[in-house]
Enzyme design. Structure first.
Site, PDB file in Angstrom:
ATOM      1  N   ASP A   1       0.786  -1.007  -0.055  1.00 50.03           N
ATOM      2  CA  ASP A   1      -0.068   0.123  -0.139  1.00 50.03           C
ATOM      3  C   ASP A   1       1.049   1.171  -0.057  1.00 50.03           C
ATOM      4  O   ASP A   1       1.931   1.246   0.746  1.00 50.03           O
ATOM      5  CB  ASP A   1      -0.886  -0.047   1.326  1.00 50.03           C
ATOM      6  CG  ASP A   1      -1.930   1.131   1.342  1.00 50.03           C
ATOM      7  OD1 ASP A   1      -2.282   1.700   0.067  1.00 50.03           O
ATOM      8  OD2 ASP A   1      -2.363   1.885   2.493  1.00 50.03           O
TER       9      ASP A   1
ATOM     10  N   GLY B   1      -6.888   9.043   8.023  1.00 45.88           N
ATOM     11  CA  GLY B   1      -6.852   9.379   9.609  1.00 45.88           C
ATOM     12  C   GLY B   1      -8.396   9.713   9.827  1.00 45.88           C
ATOM     13  O   GLY B   1      -9.245   8.818   9.276  1.00 45.88           O
TER      14      GLY B   1
ATOM     15  N   THR C   1      -6.982   3.466  10.256  1.00 51.23           N
ATOM     16  CA  THR C   1      -7.017   4.220  11.445  1.00 51.23           C
ATOM     17  C   THR C   1      -8.037   3.541  12.642  1.00 51.23           C
ATOM     18  O   THR C   1      -7.515   3.983  13.958  1.00 51.23           O
ATOM     19  CB  THR C   1      -7.466   5.748  11.188  1.00 51.23           C
ATOM     20  OG1 THR C   1      -6.594   6.268  10.344  1.00 51.23           O
ATOM     21  CG2 THR C   1      -7.597   6.487  12.570  1.00 51.23           C
TER      22      THR C   1
ATOM     23  N   GLY D   1      -9.113   5.799   3.135  1.00 49.32           N
ATOM     24  CA  GLY D   1      -9.526   6.661   4.193  1.00 49.32           C
ATOM     25  C   GLY D   1     -10.818   6.365   4.489  1.00 49.32           C
ATOM     26  O   GLY D   1     -11.812   7.091   4.500  1.00 49.32           O
ATOM     27  N   GLY D   2     -11.132   4.947   4.728  1.00 50.49           N
ATOM     28  CA  GLY D   2     -12.434   4.326   5.063  1.00 50.49           C
ATOM     29  C   GLY D   2     -12.966   4.693   6.523  1.00 50.49           C
ATOM     30  O   GLY D   2     -13.992   4.793   6.711  1.00 50.49           O
TER      31      GLY D   2
END
Length: 389
Positions: A77, A177, A229, A205-206
């Site tokens: 990633d 984040g 995150t 960014g889920g």
């Protein structure tokens, strides 16, 4: 990973790509996938390599993936260079992303095209990114500075067409984040991109999205959701609970229950994103990721053992750097009266490497200038494991 994501895209669900930073994360993610009987992607972000040694971590990741009874892919990633992608494939990743989204469109296309050409020669699919997903708050946010740049349909069509990427990470309003306030996502833009490309889309960014937003993302072509995150926050909360309980006495007791907490959050996400129960059908429709052993036995004309040793040292150095080469072994026969006295065993990550290795300029230079002139008497065969047919 290509088989997995193609299945998810066609069937209308998304597979979680969960970033791991420790064995607790590795085991917890796989436990959550096993509990849900779902395919899963073990994701290793280059921005996290300061937390663990990538080369040391990969054997554990591979071993865990082999032991799993659900489909598992191993993904690089946010790689930064072509060299990052080559290294990750040679260490065991079977999916790669090199993030050039911060560059101009022309530069992004150039770097992504190089990665695609190399990775496809190894049988490895490639995720590209167009637009920019910034960081806002949290452990990973500082790795993604700057402002959001939304993916445009026109540029997405050009980028996918010129690079040949297999999956596209898009920017439609998510952030790396933690979200600040209620996120607003551009589903119309996402729908247009999906209609234009017809390939699995990816959301970075889920963390922080609502259940309904996840469902709308998946309905508009998202087949892979990156998630870290919230897993990190889950682990942190469990550690703080252990501290506040007053029962923590040492490092291991601080980590008590962290693995289980990660497993529960992973399973929750998998079920929300529709992946639960798909393991068996994905296994039935996917190619097993099996290495190929390139075996050469030979006799060396005009070289003594020290000359063969020097050639072997040079060969290991040159050949091990070729994309898709997992291991290079040079050997000498145990019995002096055997028909062949020396051997090479070069392990390829995938059958596709047979052709790309054969034609690679570094291999050709070594073979034609160093090896073949002294190894006229040789036999070369490529073998694949009988496992899974």
């Amino acid at each position: 990973m290509n088989d997995m994501l193609t299945h998810a895209y066609k069937q209308g669900y998304a597979i979680g790509a969960f970033d791991l930073v420790s064995l607790d994360f590795l085991q917890g993610i796989l436990q959550g996938a096993e509990n849900a009987r779902a395919p899963v992607i073990l994701s290793l972000a280059e921005s996290h390599f300061s937390y663990f040694d990538f080369e040391l971590m990969m054997p554990a990741v591979e071993a865990a993936a082999r032991q799993a009874s659900v489909p598992v892919a191993i993904h690089l990633d946010h790689g930064t260079t072509l060299g990052s992608a080559i290294r990750s494939i040679n260490l065991g990743c079977n999916g790669v992303m090199v993030d050039a989204s911060h560059l101009s469109l022309v530069e992004n296309i150039e770097l992504s095209s190089q990665v695609v050409s190399m990775a496809h020669g190894c049988g490895v699919p490639v995720e590209g990114e167009l637009g920019y997903v910034p960081g806002v708050e949290g452990e990973d946010a500082e790795c993604h500075p700057g402002k959001v740049a939304y993916t445009s349909v026109k540029e997405a069509r050009r980028y996918a067409g010129e690079t040949g990427i297999d999956f596209l990470a898009v920017s439609v309003g998510t952030v790396h984040g933690r979200m600040q306030g209620k996120p607003s996502l551009d589903f119309g833009r996402l729908c247009d991109i999906n209609n234009a490309l017809g390939i699995p889309l990816v959301i970075h960014g889920g963390t922080g999205l609502s259940d309904d937003q996840f469902r709308q993302l998946i309905a508009n072509g998202v087949a892979k959701i990156n998630y870290y995150t919230a897993l990190s926050d889950t682990a942190e909360r469990r550690i703080l609970q252990n501290v506040r309980s007053g029962k923590a006495d040492g490092y291991t007791s601080l980590l008590q229950g962290v693995l289980q907490a990660i497993a529960e959050e992973t399973e929750r996400c998998i079920r929300l994103w529709g992946g639960a129960g798909h393991a068996e059908e994905v296994l039935a429709e996917s190619e097993a990721w099996l290495p190929v052993e390139h075996v050469i036995v030979y006799n060396a004309d005009g070289l003594d053992d020290s000359g063969v040793q020097a050639m072997a040292d040079k060969g290991r150095q040159v050949l091990s750097a070729i994309p898709g080469v997992r291991e290079v072994f040079a050997g000498k026969a145990v019995k002096a009266d055997d028909a062949y006295h020396y051997s090479w065993l070069v392990r390829f990550c995938h059958q596709a490497v047979i052709d790309s290795y054969r034609d690679h300029p570094e291999h050709l230079a070594f073979a034609n200038q160093v090896f073949r002139p002294v190894a006229g008497d040789r036999i070369s065969i490529d073998f694949r494991s009988l496992e899974n047919g």
